[in-house]
Design a protein around this motif. Structure first.
Motif, PDB file in Angstrom:
ATOM      1  N   SER A  32      21.694  -4.532 -19.765  1.00  0.00           N
ATOM      2  CA  SER A  32      22.010  -3.112 -19.964  1.00  0.00           C
ATOM      3  C   SER A  32      21.791  -2.949 -21.611  1.00  0.00           C
ATOM      4  O   SER A  32      22.776  -2.708 -22.340  1.00  0.00           O
ATOM      5  CB  SER A  32      23.374  -2.574 -19.575  1.00  0.00           C
ATOM      6  OG  SER A  32      23.546  -2.622 -17.947  1.00  0.00           O
ATOM      7  N   ILE A  33      20.540  -3.493 -22.176  1.00  0.00           N
ATOM      8  CA  ILE A  33      20.203  -3.362 -23.367  1.00  0.00           C
ATOM      9  C   ILE A  33      19.823  -2.002 -24.012  1.00  0.00           C
ATOM     10  O   ILE A  33      18.717  -1.305 -23.335  1.00  0.00           O
ATOM     11  CB  ILE A  33      19.254  -4.201 -23.515  1.00  0.00           C
ATOM     12  CG1 ILE A  33      19.569  -5.835 -23.258  1.00  0.00           C
ATOM     13  CG2 ILE A  33      18.479  -4.502 -25.081  1.00  0.00           C
ATOM     14  CD1 ILE A  33      18.598  -6.732 -23.030  1.00  0.00           C
ATOM     15  N   PHE A  34      20.293  -1.642 -25.111  1.00  0.00           N
ATOM     16  CA  PHE A  34      19.710  -0.382 -25.751  1.00  0.00           C
ATOM     17  C   PHE A  34      19.118  -0.705 -26.833  1.00  0.00           C
ATOM     18  O   PHE A  34      18.021  -0.001 -27.128  1.00  0.00           O
ATOM     19  CB  PHE A  34      21.088   0.411 -26.306  1.00  0.00           C
ATOM     20  CG  PHE A  34      22.010   1.201 -25.339  1.00  0.00           C
ATOM     21  CD1 PHE A  34      23.142   1.348 -25.500  1.00  0.00           C
ATOM     22  CD2 PHE A  34      21.472   1.736 -24.162  1.00  0.00           C
ATOM     23  CE1 PHE A  34      24.035   2.106 -24.721  1.00  0.00           C
ATOM     24  CE2 PHE A  34      21.804   2.453 -23.680  1.00  0.00           C
ATOM     25  CZ  PHE A  34      23.238   2.610 -23.482  1.00  0.00           C
ATOM     26  N   ARG A  35      19.250  -1.798 -27.529  1.00  0.00           N
ATOM     27  CA  ARG A  35      18.176  -2.293 -28.936  1.00  0.00           C
ATOM     28  C   ARG A  35      18.620  -3.596 -28.890  1.00  0.00           C
ATOM     29  O   ARG A  35      19.657  -4.217 -28.959  1.00  0.00           O
ATOM     30  CB  ARG A  35      19.025  -1.443 -29.967  1.00  0.00           C
ATOM     31  CG  ARG A  35      18.286  -1.696 -31.232  1.00  0.00           C
ATOM     32  CD  ARG A  35      19.153  -1.112 -32.370  1.00  0.00           C
ATOM     33  NE  ARG A  35      18.672  -1.442 -33.558  1.00  0.00           N
ATOM     34  CZ  ARG A  35      17.681  -0.941 -34.376  1.00  0.00           C
ATOM     35  NH1 ARG A  35      16.751  -0.035 -33.838  1.00  0.00           N
ATOM     36  NH2 ARG A  35      17.192  -1.469 -35.577  1.00  0.00           N
ATOM     37  N   ASN A  38      11.674  -5.468 -23.625  1.00  0.00           N
ATOM     38  CA  ASN A  38      12.608  -6.320 -24.216  1.00  0.00           C
ATOM     39  C   ASN A  38      11.878  -7.574 -24.068  1.00  0.00           C
ATOM     40  O   ASN A  38      12.609  -8.680 -23.701  1.00  0.00           O
ATOM     41  CB  ASN A  38      13.876  -6.196 -23.502  1.00  0.00           C
ATOM     42  CG  ASN A  38      14.716  -4.860 -24.009  1.00  0.00           C
ATOM     43  OD1 ASN A  38      14.524  -4.366 -25.007  1.00  0.00           O
ATOM     44  ND2 ASN A  38      15.298  -4.332 -23.060  1.00  0.00           N
ATOM     45  N   THR A  79      22.573  -4.705 -28.623  1.00  0.00           N
ATOM     46  CA  THR A  79      23.449  -3.572 -28.679  1.00  0.00           C
ATOM     47  C   THR A  79      23.233  -3.313 -27.098  1.00  0.00           C
ATOM     48  O   THR A  79      22.140  -2.776 -26.672  1.00  0.00           O
ATOM     49  CB  THR A  79      23.138  -2.304 -29.266  1.00  0.00           C
ATOM     50  OG1 THR A  79      23.345  -2.573 -30.607  1.00  0.00           O
ATOM     51  CG2 THR A  79      24.331  -1.271 -29.121  1.00  0.00           C
ATOM     52  N   THR A  80      24.443  -3.531 -26.159  1.00  0.00           N
ATOM     53  CA  THR A  80      24.355  -3.087 -24.911  1.00  0.00           C
ATOM     54  C   THR A  80      25.279  -2.081 -24.783  1.00  0.00           C
ATOM     55  O   THR A  80      26.148  -1.521 -25.594  1.00  0.00           O
ATOM     56  CB  THR A  80      24.690  -4.289 -23.919  1.00  0.00           C
ATOM     57  OG1 THR A  80      26.161  -4.557 -24.010  1.00  0.00           O
ATOM     58  CG2 THR A  80      23.888  -5.492 -24.563  1.00  0.00           C
ATOM     59  N   ARG A  81      25.291  -1.721 -23.316  1.00  0.00           N
ATOM     60  CA  ARG A  81      26.469  -0.455 -23.049  1.00  0.00           C
ATOM     61  C   ARG A  81      27.847  -0.884 -23.285  1.00  0.00           C
ATOM     62  O   ARG A  81      28.819  -0.103 -23.539  1.00  0.00           O
ATOM     63  CB  ARG A  81      26.202  -0.025 -21.500  1.00  0.00           C
ATOM     64  CG  ARG A  81      24.872   0.472 -21.187  1.00  0.00           C
ATOM     65  CD  ARG A  81      24.726   0.948 -19.702  1.00  0.00           C
ATOM     66  NE  ARG A  81      23.582   1.533 -19.261  1.00  0.00           N
ATOM     67  CZ  ARG A  81      23.280   2.011 -18.138  1.00  0.00           C
ATOM     68  NH1 ARG A  81      23.926   1.907 -17.023  1.00  0.00           N
ATOM     69  NH2 ARG A  81      21.963   2.644 -18.098  1.00  0.00           N
ATOM     70  N   SER A 112      12.492  -4.784 -34.790  1.00  0.00           N
ATOM     71  CA  SER A 112      12.051  -3.694 -33.731  1.00  0.00           C
ATOM     72  C   SER A 112      11.059  -2.867 -34.187  1.00  0.00           C
ATOM     73  O   SER A 112      10.316  -2.275 -33.216  1.00  0.00           O
ATOM     74  CB  SER A 112      13.380  -3.032 -33.208  1.00  0.00           C
ATOM     75  OG  SER A 112      14.030  -2.564 -34.405  1.00  0.00           O
TER      76      SER A 112
END
Length: 121
Positions: free
Chosen positions: A27-30, A76, A101-103, A53
């Motif tokens: 669950s990757i945001f960044r 990703n 950064t994940t949830r 990024s």
């Protein structure tokens, strides 16, 4: 838990090409930066190439002009196009994700299991 899965390694002759891929799951945001490292028998693990990024790249001097790193942020996934391969490129290539950064959390570094690249004369 973020995982990295590499693919694309193999055996080629001098002058050949290979393309490595590495996909990050979870669950990757960044992911701040992704890169490739390599380790030959008896040697330390060294940076080959990395990309942020935003698309900024860095390369080891030994691969400049031959290798190209790219990244698909939506997937990703990071790629390493390797051209004009030399026997000294023979190594296990490891994918790295830095600043994930994940949830649930923030992870500093995650490594793949590695993929072997063998370049014969």
């Amino acid at each position: 838990q973020v995982q990295l899965v590499e693919s694309g390694g193999g055996a080629v002759q001098t002058g050949g090409s290979l393309r490595l891929s590495c996909a990050a799951s979870g669950s990757i945001f960044r992911i701040d930066a992704m890169g490739w490292y390599r380790q030959a028998p008896g040697n330390q693990r060294d940076l080959v190439a990395a990309i942020t990024s935003g698309g900024s790249t860095t390369y080891a001097d030994s691969v400049k002009g031959r290798f190209t790193i790219s990244r698909d942020n939506a997937k990703n996934t990071v790629y390493l196009q390797m051209n004009s391969l030399k026997p000294e490129d023979t190594a296990v290539y490891y994918c790295n994700a830095h600043g994930i950064t994940t949830r649930q959390s923030f992870q500093v570094d995650v490594w793949g299991k590695g993929t072997l690249v063998t370049v014969s004369i």
